[in-house]
Structures are given as structure tokens and as C-alpha cells.
Motif scaffolding. Structure first.
Motif, mmCIF file in Angstrom:
data_model
loop_
_atom_site.group_PDB
_atom_site.id
_atom_site.type_symbol
_atom_site.label_atom_id
_atom_site.label_comp_id
_atom_site.label_asym_id
_atom_site.label_seq_id
_atom_site.Cartn_x
_atom_site.Cartn_y
_atom_site.Cartn_z
ATOM 1 N N ASN A 1 -3.496 4.195 3.779
ATOM 2 C CA ASN A 1 -3.529 4.689 2.396
ATOM 3 C C ASN A 1 -2.961 3.692 1.611
ATOM 4 O O ASN A 1 -3.459 3.629 0.496
ATOM 5 C CB ASN A 1 -2.101 5.676 2.749
ATOM 6 N N LEU A 2 -2.484 2.555 2.045
ATOM 7 C CA LEU A 2 -2.087 1.384 1.347
ATOM 8 C C LEU A 2 -3.174 0.700 0.875
ATOM 9 O O LEU A 2 -3.315 0.093 -0.244
ATOM 10 C CB LEU A 2 -1.104 0.647 2.012
ATOM 11 N N PRO B 1 8.354 6.221 0.696
ATOM 12 C CA PRO B 1 6.953 6.726 0.397
ATOM 13 C C PRO B 1 6.113 5.885 -0.628
ATOM 14 O O PRO B 1 6.697 5.223 -1.513
ATOM 15 C CB PRO B 1 7.229 8.161 -0.282
ATOM 16 N N ILE B 2 4.661 6.044 -0.351
ATOM 17 C CA ILE B 2 3.912 5.090 -1.417
ATOM 18 C C ILE B 2 3.267 5.958 -2.419
ATOM 19 O O ILE B 2 2.039 5.633 -2.838
ATOM 20 C CB ILE B 2 3.021 4.318 -0.479
ATOM 21 N N TYR B 3 3.682 6.988 -2.647
ATOM 22 C CA TYR B 3 3.310 7.787 -3.922
ATOM 23 C C TYR B 3 4.013 7.771 -5.196
ATOM 24 O O TYR B 3 3.701 8.544 -6.186
ATOM 25 C CB TYR B 3 2.835 9.281 -3.483
ATOM 26 N N ARG C 1 8.105 6.626 7.450
ATOM 27 C CA ARG C 1 9.346 7.205 6.872
ATOM 28 C C ARG C 1 10.468 6.340 6.880
ATOM 29 O O ARG C 1 10.649 5.859 7.884
ATOM 30 C CB ARG C 1 9.330 8.793 6.970
ATOM 31 N N GLU D 1 -0.748 11.337 3.927
ATOM 32 C CA GLU D 1 0.437 10.893 4.450
ATOM 33 C C GLU D 1 0.470 9.213 4.383
ATOM 34 O O GLU D 1 -0.532 8.520 4.255
ATOM 35 C CB GLU D 1 0.601 11.170 5.840
ATOM 36 N N LYS D 2 1.481 8.656 4.781
ATOM 37 C CA LYS D 2 1.940 7.158 4.508
ATOM 38 C C LYS D 2 1.218 6.636 5.497
ATOM 39 O O LYS D 2 1.449 6.818 6.757
ATOM 40 C CB LYS D 2 3.464 6.971 4.338
#
Ligand code: MLC
Ligand code: AMP
Length: 502
Positions: free
Chosen positions: A63-64, A201-203, A227, A58-59
């Protein structure tokens, strides 16, 4: 060089980088420390330069930081849409052969089973940035010597769905990502004073590279949201200067009565991309807010290719001019012969932004480049007499729903395998919220089969939610032309009002 150093050179240590959803602010010094810890953790897990790190989480700010730490450690970041089912994940992991897979704690058991034969390790990171990877990182030093990389070394692999079945891993180099970010910082005038609302999203490349890399390279900051929520974004406008979004962001914001000229007074830039922005949305936005959305055009394989101007007319229904370092031409889709700009043909591009090829697919790579190095985008377009690029359609059989790409073939194969289905055609129909709504037309040969709800239910564990049809229609037979080809254009025409009428 290393993309990480290039991106973080401008950020002053004490300057804000990221406002977390709870209001706490990470500085650029924090970014350095967090990425150092994650980079050490990756090394401790055996990740070597060039190894792939597959990430389906998940963001979150962590994660970044994991993205940046992977690049910093010289490894290759492989982001995966959180909507992908285990069934879909199996392919990506098998194809990319990652040394490490990072997943949500809830998916750990399933993912561990998947990777058993590959010898990859599995660690976790949840929506709040906690998990076994974060625990390991917390115990690591806050400095890390960035691993030197050559400009042509890979920084990321991003999978894009294939027209004919298998997804392809687009290999993006340190130089690809650095050059595109530098060009856009300049063109869109990003500075340390900018505050970007980050709600993508960051994917995918839009939220991961365009939004993040530009913010970093300018030494600017972002308000980071898990989100998109229209009311939330509206409430943030007074504290921000820029927003990047897909067209659905803008149609949903327009549905907010509080979106007014006053609400956008402090905002200098609204950017849209990843899917066509309807001219109607562009014009409605201008009328309501007195600002013109800047529409740009890109692709996973190329990053950004064109942009409407910062100064000058941002023309509704166009994607603007080729970026200064991108060569763009219109060619005959069949022969590749150059066409007059005003003619409609396939858009081809060449520049430092264009990817290094598809992972382990030299034949597919070769087929999508012309001998002189131009990449064939598969988008159909023309260039008007003022030089603006117009996208008029897609040569590729692709649906874009809310900025997510869906290849009909993948959905059709799943539906065709269901009992009683003779064949199916999956099409995109105009959808007021998502731009296009994934729709299945199922041929039954006149015999009764499962109903609409049963078809959708049968796809639940097979396909990501955004790929599943919003509606399933039943016909005896699919319409075909004289060559025997299914007439998707006719189906789109017949059912054009499915989501918009009434
Ligand atoms: C959510 N749903 C979608 C969907 N998003 N269905 C189809 N297409 C989508 N894009 C599903 C949900 O699972 C849910 O199903 C139902 O639709 C309603 O969800 P929602 O709560 O209204 O959706 P939301 O979570 O608000 O998401 C909508 C969105 C999101 C537009 C905010 O899709 C989004 O962030 N899109 C951005 C995609 C993106 O970043 N693209 C860039 C690609 S890079 P149910 O049944 O569970 O209720 C690229 C290159 C370039 O293209 O040029 O940039
Ligand atoms: P992806 O494979 O997810 O990177 O999606 C890339 C595709 O999105 C492009 O090939 C285009 O078809 C589409 N796209 C991106 N930006 C725009 C835009 N501004 N207008 C129309 N289509 C776009």
C-alpha cells in the motif's frame, strides 16, 4: 521535479528502508523496484499523469509502495480511511472522479457497482499485499523513468470532513509535501541512522506524509506495523530511535507497567500530534521515562505548522513554535483583524506547506483564505510571551477521537433521519482512551423512541465506526439560548463525566 525523486534521493540502494511485519527487510533498492513495478502497472491500467488513484486498502508495505508509485507516475494519490462504508465511499469517488480505484478484494463487488457509471477501473490489494494489482505489478519491469512534474502539480488529494456537510478534497502539491518533509527532517534531526516505529494508519497525513516522507528524505528506515498495539510498540523500542503517534498511543503506552526509563534508553524522539496531548499525559510521560514528548500541530490542508523545539523546552500544553518557513498569526475570527499574540483568536498560517485549495470547490477555498494569502485554520489559539503557540479550542464544530476527525453535523443528519427523533446534538466528551468520545444527545419531544442500541445499530452501515456515538443519551428537548441556538457547551458541561467518572 517529482516528489518521488526528492524523497528517495538520500536512500542508499543497499540501506534498509522498511522492516516488514514478518521481519523481512526491504532496502531502498527494493523500494525503487517495487514502486517501478506498481508505476508500470498503473500505466498499464490507463492511469495518466494528473489522474486520481483512489485507494481504500489495509495497511501494508505494498500500500505504501502504491502511494509512492502513484506519485512517481505523475498521478494523484487519494487515500481513503478503511473504516468508510460504501455509503461514504460513494461520495468521495463521485467527487474525485478517479481513473482507478484500488480496494480490498472483499469490497470489489460493491465498489465496482459504485464506479460503473464513472468508467473507472477497479483493482484489488489485500492486507498481505496481494490482489489483482499486485499480480499485474509482479509481471512488470523493475525500473521506471519517473514522470517529471511541476512543483505546483498535485501529488495527493486528502479528504477532510466539512463543517457543513460535504467533505472537501485538500489538494496537496509536490512542493507542499517536499518542503514540509525537508523542514521537519532538519528540525527533528532525522538521519540515516534513525529507525522509526511506524504504527499509524497510512490514509491520513500523519502516517502517510509526516512519518513516511521524513523517513525517506533522511534515508532512514522504519519498522512497519499494520496497526498500533501498545505491547508490540513497547517491545520494539530497544531497536528503534523514534516514534510518531496520536495522544492515544501515549496514554496506552503509559498503561503498560513495563514502560520505564530503561525501556526508552535507545529512543531519541517521541512525537505526538493530530489531537491535543493532555498536559497530564506529557508530565506523566516525563516522570516515567525521563524524556519529554515533542508535540507538534498540523492539519491535512497544511501539513505541519508548528513544533516544540528539538533542543530547548518542550512545554506541556503547547504546540511549540511556527516552523521556520511558516508564518503564523492570531486573528479575530469574524473580521480577520490581527490580534495581539497573547489574545485568543483564530490561528492563520501561510507558507510553502499550505495546500493549493479544495478540489472543485473554488468558493469554499476562497472563503478559507484571507486576501493576503493566509489560510484560516479554524483552530483557536494564542501565542505566549516566549513565542509558544497554544491551541485553546476550535472555532469549528469538530470532535477528534483517537486522532480521527468527526464532524457532528454529519452524524446529526443521520440520527435526525431516524424514526421518532425530533433532533439531535452530537458532542465530544472527555474520554480517557480516545481524548474525546463521540456522544449523541437525542431529543424525543417526550415521546418514546428507539433505544441506545437501536440508534447505534441503525448507523452501522451509514457511518464509519469511529464516527458512531459511543453513547446515546435521550432528553425531551435540547437546551437552546435566546437566539434559538443549541447550547452544545452546556451539554458538554452537563455530561462531562460520562466516560471518566467511575
Ligand atoms: C478505533 N475505534 C475508534 C477509534 N479507533 N473509535 C473512535 N475513535 C477512534 N480513533 C473503535 C474501533 O472500531 C472499535 O470498535 C473500538 O473503537 C475499539 O477499538 P480498538 O481496537 O481499541 O482501537 P484501535 O484499533 O486500537 O485504534 C485506536 C487508535 C486508532 C488510536 C490506535 O484510532 C489510530 O490509529 N488512530 C490514529 C488516527 C490518525 O492517524 N490520525 C491522524 C490524522 S492526520 P468496535 O465496536 O468495533 O470494537 C491529522 C493531521 C495531523 O490529524 O496534525 O497529524
Ligand atoms: P485533520 O483535518 O485530520 O488534518 O485534523 C487537523 C486538526 O487536528 C487541526 O485543525 C487541529 O484541530 C487538530 N490538531 C492537530 N494537531 C494538534 C495538536 N497537537 N493539538 C491540538 N489539536 C491538534
Amino acid at each position: 521535479m517529482n516528489l518521488f525523486d526528492t524523497l528517495t534521493a538520500a536512500g542508499a540502494p543497499a540501506a534498509p528502508f522498511l522492516e516488514r511485519p514478518d521481519g523481512a527487510v526491504d532496502s531502498y533498492a527494493d523500494l525503487q523496484a517495487h514502486t517501478a513495478r506498481f508505476a508500470h502497472a498503473l500505466c498499464a491500467l490507463g492511469v495518466q499523469p494528473g489522474d486520481r488513484v483512489a485507494v481504500q486498502v489495509e495497511k501494508s508495505p505494498e500500500n505504501l509502495y502504491l502511494y509512492l508509485a502513484t506519485v512517481r507516475a505523475g498521478a494523484v494519490f487519494l487515500p481513503l480511511n478503511t473504516a468508510y462504508t460504501l455509503n461514504e465511499l460513494a461520495y468521495f469517488i463521485g467527487d474525485a472522479g478517479p481513473a482507478l480505484v484500488v480496494c480490498d478484494p472483499g469490497a470489489e463487488a460493491g465498489v465496482s457497482e459504485l464506479v460503473e457509471a464513472l468508467g473507472a477501473r477497479v483493482v484489488t490489494l489485500d492486507a498481505s499485499g496481494k490482489g489483482s494489482l499486485a499480480d499485474l505489478a509482479a509481471a512488470q519491469p523493475a525500473t521506471f523513468p519517473t514522470v517529471a512534474r511541476a512543483p505546483g502539480d498535485l501529488a495527493a488529494i486528502c479528504y477532510t470532513s466539512g463543517t457543513t456537510g460535504r467533505s472537501k478534497g485538500a489538494m496537496l502539491t509536490h512542493a507542499n509535501l517536499a518542503s514540509n518533509a525537508a523542514t521537519l527532517v532538519d528540525l527533528w534531526r532525522f538521519t540515516v541512522r534513525d529507525v522509526l516505529i511506524h504504527a499509524l494508519p497510512i490514509y491520513h497525513v500523519h502516517g502517510l506524509f509526516v512519518a513516511t516522507n521524513i523517513t525517506l528524505m533522511a534515508g532512514a528506515s522504519m519498522i512497519f506495523r499494520p496497526r498500533f498495539d501498545a505491547a508490540d510498540v513497547l517491545s520494539l523500542l530497544p531497536r528503534a530511535s523514534a516514534l510518531m503517534g496520536v495522544p492515544t498511543f501515549y496514554t496506552r503506552l503509559l498503561a503498560q507497567p513495563d514502560l520505564t526509563r530503561e525501556a526508552v534508553v535507545g529512543m531519541r524522539l517521541f512525537i505526538s500530534g493530530s489531537a491535543p496531548l493532555l498536559a497530564e499525559t506529557h508530565l506523566d510521560w516525563s516522570a516515567r521515562t525521563g524524556t519529554a514528548i515533542l508535540e507538534r500541530y498540523g492539519m491535512t490542508e497544511t501539513g505541519m505548522n508548528t513544533s516544540n523545539p528539538y533542543d530547548g523546552d518542550r512545554v506541556a500544553g503547547t504546540v511549540g513554535f511556527p516552523l521556520p518557513d511558516v508564518a503564523l498569526r492570531i486573528a479575530d475570527p469574524e473580521t480577520g483583524a490581527p490580534l495581539a499574540p497573547s489574545e485568543i483568536g483564530v490561528i492563520e498560517v501561510k507558507g510553502p506547506n499550505v495546500f493549493a485549495g479544495y478540489w472543485k470547490m473554488p468558493d469554499k477555498t476562497a472563503a478559507e483564505f484571507r486576501p493576503d494569502g493566509f489560510f484560516i485554520t479554524g483552530d483557536l489559539g494564542k501565542i505566549d510571551d516566549r513565542g509558544y503557540v497554544h491551541i485553546v479550542g476550535r472555532g469549528k464544530d469538530l470532535i477528534i477521537a483517537g486522532g480521527f476527525n468527526v464532524y457532528p453535523k454529519e452524524v446529526e443528519e443521520e440520527i435526525d433521519a431516524l424514526p421518532g427523533v425530533v433532533e439531535s446534538a452530537v458532542i465530544g466528551l472527555p474520554h480517557p482512551d480516545l481524548g474525546e468520545g463521540v456522544t449523541a444527545v437525542v431529543a424525543t419531544g417526550g415521546k418514546p423512541v428507539m433505544d441506545e442500541a437501536a440508534v447505534i445499530a441503525a448507523l452501522k452501515d451509514r457511518l464509519a465506526r469511529f464516527k458512531q456515538p459511543k453513547r446515546v443519551l435521550f432528553v425531551d428537548d435540547l437546551p437552546r439560548n435566546a437566539m434559538g441556538k443549541v447550547q452544545k457547551a452546556l451539554l458538554r458541561q452537563q455530561h462531562a463525566g460520562l466516560y471518566t467518572d467511575g
